[in-house]
Design an enzyme around this catalytic site. Structure first.
Site, PDB file in Angstrom:
ATOM      1  N   SER A  91       3.392  28.386  42.945  1.00 37.67           N
ATOM      2  CA  SER A  91       4.101  27.103  43.060  1.00 37.67           C
ATOM      3  C   SER A  91       5.424  27.109  42.302  1.00 37.67           C
ATOM      4  CB  SER A  91       3.214  25.965  42.556  1.00 37.67           C
ATOM      5  OG  SER A  91       2.832  26.216  41.240  1.00 37.67           O
ATOM      6  N   THR A 193       3.757  23.465  39.492  1.00 42.20           N
ATOM      7  CA  THR A 193       5.098  23.219  38.949  1.00 42.20           C
ATOM      8  C   THR A 193       5.041  23.260  37.428  1.00 42.20           C
ATOM      9  OG1 THR A 193       5.720  21.784  40.745  1.00 42.20           O
ATOM     10  CG2 THR A 193       6.805  21.374  38.647  1.00 42.20           C
ATOM     11  N   THR A 211      10.093  24.641  40.114  1.00 39.54           N
ATOM     12  CA  THR A 211       9.038  24.602  41.133  1.00 39.54           C
ATOM     13  C   THR A 211       9.521  25.172  42.464  1.00 39.54           C
ATOM     14  OG1 THR A 211       7.469  23.111  42.242  1.00 39.54           O
ATOM     15  CG2 THR A 211       9.693  22.293  42.002  1.00 39.54           C
ATOM     16  N   ARG A 221      13.407  19.714  52.410  1.00 44.06           N
ATOM     17  CA  ARG A 221      12.818  18.704  51.515  1.00 44.06           C
ATOM     18  C   ARG A 221      13.068  19.064  50.043  1.00 44.06           C
ATOM     19  NH1 ARG A 221       8.908  18.660  47.144  1.00 44.06           N
ATOM     20  NH2 ARG A 221       7.929  16.628  47.123  1.00 44.06           N
ATOM     21  N   THR A 244       4.561  16.325  37.307  1.00 42.82           N
ATOM     22  CA  THR A 244       4.113  17.278  38.320  1.00 42.82           C
ATOM     23  C   THR A 244       3.359  16.491  39.390  1.00 42.82           C
ATOM     24  OG1 THR A 244       2.846  19.306  38.705  1.00 42.82           O
ATOM     25  CG2 THR A 244       1.964  17.807  37.076  1.00 42.82           C
ATOM     26  N   GLY A 245       3.198  17.094  40.533  1.00 38.07           N
ATOM     27  CA  GLY A 245       2.447  16.431  41.598  1.00 38.07           C
ATOM     28  C   GLY A 245       3.345  15.977  42.731  1.00 38.07           C
TER      29      GLY A 245
HETATM   30  C1  SD4 Z   1       7.443  18.469  44.095  1.00 36.68           C
HETATM   31  N1  SD4 Z   1       6.568  17.834  41.952  1.00 36.68           N
HETATM   32  O1  SD4 Z   1       8.208  19.227  44.662  1.00 36.68           O
HETATM   33  C2  SD4 Z   1       6.802  18.943  42.808  1.00 36.68           C
HETATM   34  C3  SD4 Z   1       5.606  19.755  43.185  1.00 36.68           C
HETATM   35  C4  SD4 Z   1       4.493  19.756  42.241  1.00 36.68           C
HETATM   36  O2  SD4 Z   1       2.280  19.843  41.890  1.00 36.68           O
HETATM   37  O3  SD4 Z   1       4.612  19.441  41.086  1.00 36.68           O
HETATM   38  N2  SD4 Z   1       3.313  20.015  42.677  1.00 36.68           N
HETATM   39  O4  SD4 Z   1       7.135  17.377  44.537  1.00 36.68           O
END
Ligand code: SD4
Length: 334
Positions: A91, A193, A211, A221, A244-245
């Site tokens: 990731s 991330t 990330t 995106r 994160t997320g």
């Molecule tokens: C995103 N926040 O590109 C990042 C991805 C991530 O757990 O953190 N995934 O949206």
């Protein structure tokens, strides 16, 4: 294992998860626990570094720099670079999972004790996005460079072109293509991330975030991670936060800035992270059971906090010669 377990549970029960306790009572409990921890814990010692997820090698690298009296800014950059170079981390950086068209595109940002910041979005063919972000901050009149421009700048700086799509990420993408169903991944094992916050021996705070974004995202995106105030925010007088997320949800609530502002208003890092998650899950018609968001934060006194929507989010903390992974409290109790 943990993500698979989560997904398995989720598929067994439809969306699979029930909010066992009401959110507010969950948050109250978490806050009480946090207050108790804060009153009983000794005064935070410096330096310290925290990072999203289980990334002991990254925090160890940052700690090495901090211990030698190095700057928090150097610590977070070098720490993040460890994960960017780790092809097993799917990731971040090299080996990251690609977008729907099979292209690995990176987002990263960095912020220093003066409030300076730099970021790169949709960067291709360069492993160390965080370092390019730092160059943008220090050596250009801009804050953000995107796509081809960011890549061109990296080559001008002497960075080498690399193929970021590893065999294993390519295989995962080819498998995904069979059904081409886009579903956000709740947790990518213990690696995701990487967001890192450090306080150096001088008491100065810096942070970074890097990330490859959401796996199988639409081409073009960009998530929260390179957006100052969303994926990362630092105010050296107050503290810092990284996210994160599901980036879209973090952007909509300007998550990291929110956490720092809540700390400015007197909330502890733990309380501030909980409130920022609360903003997401308490929105009318929020689909929060189907995506993950996690925050980690540190304040000027070196107190830390973390909170997430789902279980299995964690924070790695290196302080007092101890490098430990700490599971975060979360909203949804099975
Ligand atoms: C995103 N926040 O590109 C990042 C991805 C991530 O757990 O953190 N995934 O949206």
């Amino acid at each position: 294992m943990k993500r698979r377990k989560f997904l398995k549970n989720a598929s067994l029960t439809g969306v699979g998860l029930a909010v066992g306790t009401s959110l507010s009572s969950c948050n109250e409990k978490a806050s009480e626990k946090n207050k108790a921890t804060q009153t009983t814990s000794k005064k935070a010692s410096l330096p310290l570094v925290i990072a999203t997820w289980n990334v002991p090698n990254a925090t160890a690298k940052a700690w090495e720099i901090l211990q030698q009296g190095g700057l928090a800014l150097d610590a977070v950059e070098q720490g993040c670079k460890i994960e960017e170079a780790d092809v097993k981390n799917q990731s971040v950086g090299k080996g990251g999972l690609p977008d729907r068209d099979g292209n690995v595109t990176l987002d990263a940002c960095i912020m220093d004790k003066h409030g300076n910041c730099g970021s790169v979005v949709h960067l291709q063919n360069i492993t160390h996005a965080v370092s390019i972000a730092r160059h943008v901050m220090e050596n250009t009149p801009h804050v953000m460079l995107s796509g081809k421009g960011a890549e061109k700048y990296a080559y001008e700086l002497g960075f080498k072109k690399e193929n970021l799509l590893t065999e294993s990420s390519k295989k995962a993408w080819e498998k995904w293509k069979i059904e081409s169903k886009y579903k956000p991944i709740i947790n990518i094992e213990n690696h995701d991330t990487i967001g890192m916050l450090a306080i150096d021996k001088n008491g100065d705070i810096s942070g970074a975030c890097t990330t490859s974004g959401l796996a199988y995202k639409m081409a073009g995106r960009v998530g929260d991670s390179p957006i100052i105030g969303s994926g990362l925010f630092i105010d050296n007088q107050i503290g810092g936060c990284v996210a994160t997320g599901m980036g879209e949800e973090v952007v909509k609530t300007v998550g990291s800035f929110l956490v720092v502002e809540l700390m400015r208003q007197g909330k502890s890092p733990q309380e501030a992270c909980e409130e920022a998650i609360n903003r997401i899950v308490s929105k009318p018609n929020s689909d929060y059971k189907n995506f993950q968001v996690g925050y980690i934060a540190v304040n000027k006194q070196g107190k830390t906090g973390s909170f997430a929507i789902h279980q299995w989010f964690s924070m790695t903390k290196f302080q007092d010669n101890k490098n430990e992974n700490i599971q975060s409290n979360f909203v949804i109790k099975a």
